[in-house]
Scaffold this motif. Structure first.
Motif, short mmCIF file in Angstrom:
data_model
loop_
_atom_site.label_atom_id
_atom_site.label_comp_id
_atom_site.label_asym_id
_atom_site.label_seq_id
_atom_site.Cartn_x
_atom_site.Cartn_y
_atom_site.Cartn_z
N LYS A 42 -5.79 6.79 0.31
CA LYS A 42 -7.04 6.48 0.97
C LYS A 42 -8.24 6.79 0.08
O LYS A 42 -9.28 6.16 0.17
CB LYS A 42 -7.15 7.28 2.28
N ILE A 43 -8.06 7.78 -0.80
CA ILE A 43 -9.16 8.18 -1.67
C ILE A 43 -9.21 7.33 -2.94
O ILE A 43 -10.27 6.84 -3.34
CB ILE A 43 -9.04 9.68 -2.03
N ILE A 44 -8.06 7.12 -3.59
CA ILE A 44 -8.06 6.45 -4.90
C ILE A 44 -7.58 5.00 -4.82
O ILE A 44 -7.66 4.27 -5.81
CB ILE A 44 -7.18 7.21 -5.92
N GLY A 45 -7.08 4.57 -3.65
CA GLY A 45 -6.56 3.21 -3.53
C GLY A 45 -5.09 3.13 -3.91
O GLY A 45 -4.52 4.03 -4.52
N ASP A 46 -4.47 2.04 -3.53
CA ASP A 46 -3.04 1.86 -3.82
C ASP A 46 -2.78 1.65 -5.30
O ASP A 46 -1.79 2.15 -5.86
CB ASP A 46 -2.49 0.65 -3.04
N PHE A 47 -3.65 0.89 -5.97
CA PHE A 47 -3.43 0.59 -7.38
C PHE A 47 -4.76 0.20 -8.01
O PHE A 47 -5.54 -0.55 -7.43
CB PHE A 47 -2.43 -0.56 -7.53
N GLY A 48 -5.01 0.77 -9.18
CA GLY A 48 -6.23 0.47 -9.91
C GLY A 48 -6.03 0.69 -11.40
O GLY A 48 -4.90 0.83 -11.88
N LYS A 49 -7.13 0.77 -12.13
CA LYS A 49 -7.03 0.93 -13.59
C LYS A 49 -6.31 2.22 -13.96
O LYS A 49 -5.53 2.27 -14.90
CB LYS A 49 -8.43 0.90 -14.21
N GLY A 244 1.46 1.74 -1.24
CA GLY A 244 1.56 0.38 -0.74
C GLY A 244 2.67 -0.40 -1.40
O GLY A 244 3.73 0.14 -1.74
N LYS A 245 2.45 -1.69 -1.63
CA LYS A 245 3.47 -2.54 -2.24
C LYS A 245 3.77 -2.12 -3.67
O LYS A 245 4.86 -2.38 -4.20
CB LYS A 245 3.03 -3.99 -2.22
N TRP A 246 2.83 -1.43 -4.31
CA TRP A 246 3.02 -1.01 -5.71
C TRP A 246 4.06 0.09 -5.81
O TRP A 246 4.61 0.31 -6.89
CB TRP A 246 1.68 -0.57 -6.29
N SER A 536 7.83 2.48 4.54
CA SER A 536 7.77 3.78 5.22
C SER A 536 6.97 4.75 4.37
O SER A 536 7.06 4.71 3.14
CB SER A 536 9.18 4.33 5.46
N PRO A 537 6.18 5.66 4.99
CA PRO A 537 5.43 6.63 4.20
C PRO A 537 6.35 7.61 3.50
O PRO A 537 7.41 7.97 4.03
CB PRO A 537 4.56 7.33 5.25
N LEU A 538 5.95 8.06 2.30
CA LEU A 538 6.76 9.04 1.58
C LEU A 538 6.75 10.37 2.33
O LEU A 538 5.68 10.87 2.68
CB LEU A 538 6.21 9.25 0.17
N PRO A 539 7.91 10.97 2.56
CA PRO A 539 7.92 12.30 3.20
C PRO A 539 7.35 13.34 2.24
O PRO A 539 7.65 13.31 1.05
CB PRO A 539 9.41 12.54 3.47
N GLU A 540 6.53 14.23 2.76
CA GLU A 540 5.92 15.25 1.92
C GLU A 540 6.75 16.53 1.89
O GLU A 540 6.82 17.22 0.87
CB GLU A 540 4.51 15.57 2.42
N THR A 541 7.39 16.87 3.02
CA THR A 541 8.13 18.12 3.13
C THR A 541 9.57 17.85 3.53
O THR A 541 9.93 16.74 3.95
CB THR A 541 7.48 19.04 4.17
N LEU A 542 10.40 18.89 3.40
CA LEU A 542 11.80 18.78 3.79
C LEU A 542 11.94 18.46 5.27
O LEU A 542 12.83 17.70 5.68
CB LEU A 542 12.54 20.09 3.45
N GLU A 543 11.04 19.01 6.08
CA GLU A 543 11.09 18.76 7.52
C GLU A 543 10.85 17.28 7.83
O GLU A 543 11.53 16.69 8.68
CB GLU A 543 10.04 19.63 8.24
N GLU A 544 9.90 16.67 7.14
CA GLU A 544 9.62 15.25 7.34
C GLU A 544 10.80 14.40 6.87
O GLU A 544 11.16 13.40 7.51
CB GLU A 544 8.36 14.84 6.59
N ALA A 545 11.39 14.77 5.74
CA ALA A 545 12.53 14.02 5.22
C ALA A 545 13.74 14.12 6.14
O ALA A 545 14.51 13.17 6.30
CB ALA A 545 12.90 14.54 3.82
#
Length: 548
Positions: A42-49, A244-246, A536-545
């Motif tokens: 959300k801060i840096i975008g999905d893909f940029g320079k 995202g798709k990247w 699907s969003p990447l899990p951040e913690t073991l609990e989410e995974a």
């Protein structure tokens, strides 16, 4: 280059030209980011320079990884040798000496007829002359001027030491992936990556000049440790900087230079024809990657996941600037504070075996990696034996691998990770079966078998990047290095089993291919129970995974 300086007077300014971007609309309107969304993207975008720069830099690291995993092919290639001619036989040519000293039943001249008795009467019945060991050898230098075989006489009773070199390399990569992966999960990606790059370059240069075999082997292990660290950290960084798709495309494209690295290595080997010169050239090239210290910052995703908020703000702000977006540090800090979770402890690999869901995924991924590694390394040797030119065979293998990875990009973006892996495994298994049912020698140059072998290898080459991406997405950010490193370890173990599988050909010609066909079919059923990770969003913690 990333600047770690303090905020300047432009911190509270926003880029008015980017007002139409959804993120910047939210920032200006102070709209909340829904819970569960990826704050980093959300801060840096999905893909940029910036993401493009990091993705290219990480992909280039696959070149030296390819060099060190497979350059044993040119360090210890098949090489003709014979027992050195004693001074008393000076009147004989080398060919004459070889004919009279070696038993015709011996493929290699490890035992020769006693030279003292031969000198008395070369025409004496050979059944009356005892065999004695040969201690001094000469080597055919028509293809390679120097190899580790000729430098250290790795023939006869020492022949196994050439295989030890490859086993040391693979075990080093396994252990290095675990050690550097754990370090990267605990203390950040940047310093472990640069350290492993530095060790890799220095150890490679040292390998080209070390005159003692056992010292070389120790240095070779250190080189392997560093190569394992470079491989696992660069892949994880490649995954963490895009969204995202990247997140589907970039980790797959990241794998492509590996095949290109094979082709480049084959070209260098053809030009140099000397393993020490080849190793020095590879080491010099690898050392240039130390410049990454100035170009690669810490992973912002890792900083956020481990609670290093202030460092993350600095890195994220610099990334937005490189991407042509400017937003205040205060708002980035506010966004992070509101939408990131508290710091969690990084799990060890064994932690993934303690909960039922992650245990199932970890075991199935490990089995898939073992089968993939066994098929890849065994079939690489099979494909290389089809052609008579070792340089062409290795270069062709690299090109086919690259083509397989390219097709993976188009498939994985449409049908998902699990289905893509299954498709390539079906193609590989089918090719093995077709090779088995196609008679040998019926067609010119065994063209149909060569065609099926090429398609089968492309199938395996497509499986590897898809399986890498799939594995990385099933493990959480906190523990992703350790998780991916742990399951891919089984592919390295399989690479050590591969020579044994190839040797089964002496008992039954098609036995290795039969076993690979069975393994490839079994893989299809082992991938089915795993969940699809596409979109699907990447899990951040073991609990989410565990919940996924």
């Amino acid at each position: 280059m990333l600047s770690y300086g303090t905020d300047n007077s432009t911190d509270d300014c926003t880029d008015k030209t980017s007002a139409m971007d959804p993120l910047w609309k939210r920032l200006e309107g102070n709209e909340d980011v829904p819970k569960g969304e990826d704050v980093t993207s959300k801060i840096i975008g999905d893909f940029g320079k910036w993401q493009l720069k990091i993705s290219v830099l990480m992909a280039l690291l696959k070149l030296p990884i390819a060099y060190y995993q497979l350059n044993i092919i040119f360090m210890a290639p098949p090489q003709d040798f014979w027992c050195s001619k004693p001074a008393n036989f000076a009147k004989y040519t080398v060919e004459e000496w070889r004919k009279i000293c070696v038993p015709h039943v011996e493929e290699r001249p490890c035992l020769i007829f006693d030279p003292d008795l031969l000198l008395l009467d070369p025409t004496l019945d050979k059944y009356l002359i005892p065999l004695v060991p040969c201690y001094n050898f000469e080597y055919d230098v028509s293809v390679f001027r120097r190899t580790i075989t000729s430098d250290w006489n790795l023939v006869c009773t020492r022949h196994y030491l050439a295989h030890v070199c490859q086993c040391v390399m693979m075990w080093g990569i396994v252990i290095g992936g675990i050690l550097f992966g754990s370090w990267a999960d605990r203390h950040g990606r940047r310093v472990p990556l640069i350290t492993s790059i530095l060790i890799q370059g220095v150890a490679s240069v040292l390998a080209s000049v070390i005159p003692w075999f056992w010292v070389f082997l120790i240095n070779w292990f250190i080189l392997a440790l560093a190569s394992g660290g470079v491989g696992i950290i660069s892949f994880v960084l490649c995954m963490e900087v895009v969204s995202g798709k990247w997140r589907t495309l970039i980790p797959v494209i990241y794998q492509l230079p590996f095949g290109f690295g094979n082709a480049v290595m084959a070209g260098l080997a053809y030009w140099l024809r000397d393993w020490r010169q080849l190793e020095f050239a590879l080491g010099f090239f690898s050392s240039l990657f130390i410049l990454y210290w100035f170009w690669v910052p810490e992973s912002p995703r890792w900083l956020l996941a481990t609670g290093h908020t202030e460092e993350a703000v600095v890195v994220l702000k610099d990334i937005t600037r490189q991407n042509g977006k400017h937003v205040s540090s205060s708002y980035i800090r506010q966004l992070i504070t509101e939408h990131t979770q508290e710091k969690h402890k990084e799990p060890e690999f064994m932690s993934f075996l303690k909960s039922s869901n992650m245990r199932k995924k970890t075991i199935l991924l490990s089995l898939n990696w073992f089968c993939t590694g066994l098929s890849f390394y065994t079939f690489s040797q099979y494909l290389g034996s089809i052609g008579g030119n070792i340089f062409f065979a290795v270069a062709l293998t690299g090109i086919i691998s690259t083509l397989g990875g390219l097709t993976c990009i188009f498939i994985i973006t449409r049908v998902g990770r699990k289905t893509t892996v299954a498709i390539y495994q079906i193609v590989t298994a089918l090719c093995f079966v077709l090779i088995l049912v196609t008679p040998r020698g019926m067609f010119l140059n065994d063209f149909p078998r060569l065609l099926f072998a090429g398609i089968g290898f492309a199938g395996m080459a497509g499986t590897i990047p898809a399986l890498y991406l799939f594995s990385g997405e099933l493990f959480p950010t906190l523990g992703r290095n350790v998780g991916v490193s742990g399951v891919t370890t089984f592919a390295r173990i399989a690479s050590m089993v591969a020579p044994i599988v190839v040797a089964l050909e002496s008992y039954l010609v098609n036995l290795p291919i039969i076993l690979l066909a069975i393994v490839s079919i079994a893989q299809i059923f082992m991938i089915l129970p795993l969940p699809e990770t596409k979109d699907s969003p990447l899990p951040e913690t073991l609990e989410e995974a565990e919940k996924f």
